[in-house]
Design an enzyme around this catalytic site. Structure first.
Site, PDB file in Angstrom:
ATOM      1  N   ASP A  10       0.855  -1.187   0.000  1.00  0.00           N
ATOM      2  CA  ASP A  10       0.000   0.000   0.000  1.00  0.00           C
ATOM      3  C   ASP A  10       0.885   1.228   0.000  1.00  0.00           C
ATOM      4  O   ASP A  10       2.009   1.205   0.515  1.00  0.00           O
ATOM      5  CB  ASP A  10      -0.971   0.002   1.182  1.00  0.00           C
ATOM      6  CG  ASP A  10      -0.282   0.000   2.534  1.00  0.00           C
ATOM      7  OD1 ASP A  10       0.007   1.096   3.055  1.00  0.00           O
ATOM      8  OD2 ASP A  10      -0.027  -1.092   3.071  1.00  0.00           O
ATOM      9  N   GLU A  62      -7.497   4.455  12.648  1.00  0.00           N
ATOM     10  CA  GLU A  62      -6.392   4.169  13.565  1.00  0.00           C
ATOM     11  C   GLU A  62      -6.164   5.354  14.486  1.00  0.00           C
ATOM     12  O   GLU A  62      -7.014   6.243  14.586  1.00  0.00           O
ATOM     13  CB  GLU A  62      -5.130   3.817  12.773  1.00  0.00           C
ATOM     14  CG  GLU A  62      -4.705   4.896  11.765  1.00  0.00           C
ATOM     15  CD  GLU A  62      -3.479   4.483  10.968  1.00  0.00           C
ATOM     16  OE1 GLU A  62      -2.365   4.665  11.497  1.00  0.00           O
ATOM     17  OE2 GLU A  62      -3.632   3.988   9.833  1.00  0.00           O
ATOM     18  N   ASP A 118      -9.515   3.305   6.567  1.00  0.00           N
ATOM     19  CA  ASP A 118      -8.343   3.226   7.440  1.00  0.00           C
ATOM     20  C   ASP A 118      -8.669   4.003   8.707  1.00  0.00           C
ATOM     21  O   ASP A 118      -8.743   5.231   8.692  1.00  0.00           O
ATOM     22  CB  ASP A 118      -7.135   3.829   6.706  1.00  0.00           C
ATOM     23  CG  ASP A 118      -5.902   3.966   7.588  1.00  0.00           C
ATOM     24  OD1 ASP A 118      -5.940   3.565   8.773  1.00  0.00           O
ATOM     25  OD2 ASP A 118      -4.888   4.497   7.091  1.00  0.00           O
TER      26      ASP A 118
END
Length: 272
Positions: free
Chosen positions: A73, A164, A162
């Site tokens: 990625d 986090e 994503d």
């Protein structure tokens, strides 16, 4: 002007001055504006590595026998990516950062997203969530409108959320209680599904997820999980997931991943 009138004007001016001073004392200070979105450092796992550490991984210990597929990625952090090089290194899929919040688009997205496709990889886009800036629906729309869509061509993976550690402060969970965090994630997920026909993949770490969702949400029936753990095994998975789709196992010399399945399985995920 008479002396009496002059005294009245002077007293009025003095009173106005005093009132202005009192108002200033009671006016709250202007809040410090939030930092701008979109540092190139905010790639998938950048904050996980900072908070959880990253142990060196011996590639010889990873199973690469066809039961897992190597991938990678990237974000603007990598600039223009040499895709033929990484294809030669055996990478067969890629995720590319498209957006962050509702104020940042990866300036290298075209070269990275199209380049990975042109070299033969199965590829998808991901969105770096900022749950304290706007609601999940707004960020899902922004993501789809700026590269995060999906097509049933067998070469495009569903978009990834994503989610986090907070890159802009010490509030790990963005000021949200577990129930509110689960609601935010569900809102993003359902909006993405409504726009594209696919449920997004969820990228996270087990430690962050279990802390910030309080182990109260269940996304296992809808969302594949892409887990980050920089060690020689994937370890415990986030709450309720029994199997992972992708494991990000190292960020050296670039973010590297293993898809948990065969090439046919990867294409099946892409096709939906």
């Amino acid at each position: 002007m008479s002396a009496r009138s002059h005294r009245w004007v002077s007293r009025t001016a003095a009173s106005a001055f005093v009132l202005a001073c009192l108002a200033a004392l009671h006016t709250p200070a202007t809040a410090t504006p939030p930092p701008p979105e979109g540092s190139a450092d905010h790639h998938a796992g950048s904050q996980i590595a900072k908070h959880e550490g990253a142990a060196p991984v011996d590639p010889a210990q990873l199973v690469l026998d066809g039961s897992t597929i190597p991938g990678m990625d990237v974000s603007s952090h990598q600039g223009d990516v040499d895709w033929p090089h990484w294809w030669g290194q055996g990478k067969r899929f890629a995720y590319v950062k498209a957006t962050e919040g509702t104020g940042y688009r990866n300036p290298k997205f075209g070269q990275q997203y199209d380049g990975s496709y042109q070299v033969g990889m199965v590829r998808g886009a991901y969105h770096f969530a900022l749950p304290d800036r706007s609601d999940g629906a707004a960020q899902a729309h922004y993501f789809v409108d700026n590269g995060g869509g999906w097509s049933p061509d067998g070469r495009t993976l569903p978009g990834t959320l994503d989610i986090e550690y907070n890159p802009y402060g010490d509030d790990t969970c963005y000021g949200l209680a577990p129930d509110a965090m689960v609601t935010w994630i569900r809102q993003f997920s359902e909006t993405y599904r409504a726009r594209t026909g696919r449920w997004p993949v969820i990228y996270t770490s087990t430690l962050w997820w279990d802390r910030c969702t309080g182990r109260v949400g269940d996304f296992t029936e809808t969302n594949p999980v892409w887990v980050a753990r920089y060690a020689d095994s994937v370890g415990p998975l986030p709450h309720r997931w029994a199997v992972h789709a992708i494991w990000q196992h190292t960020s050296t010399p670039i973010d590297q991943n293993l898809f948990n399945g065969t090439m046919d399985d990867l294409v099946a995920l892409a096709r939906g």
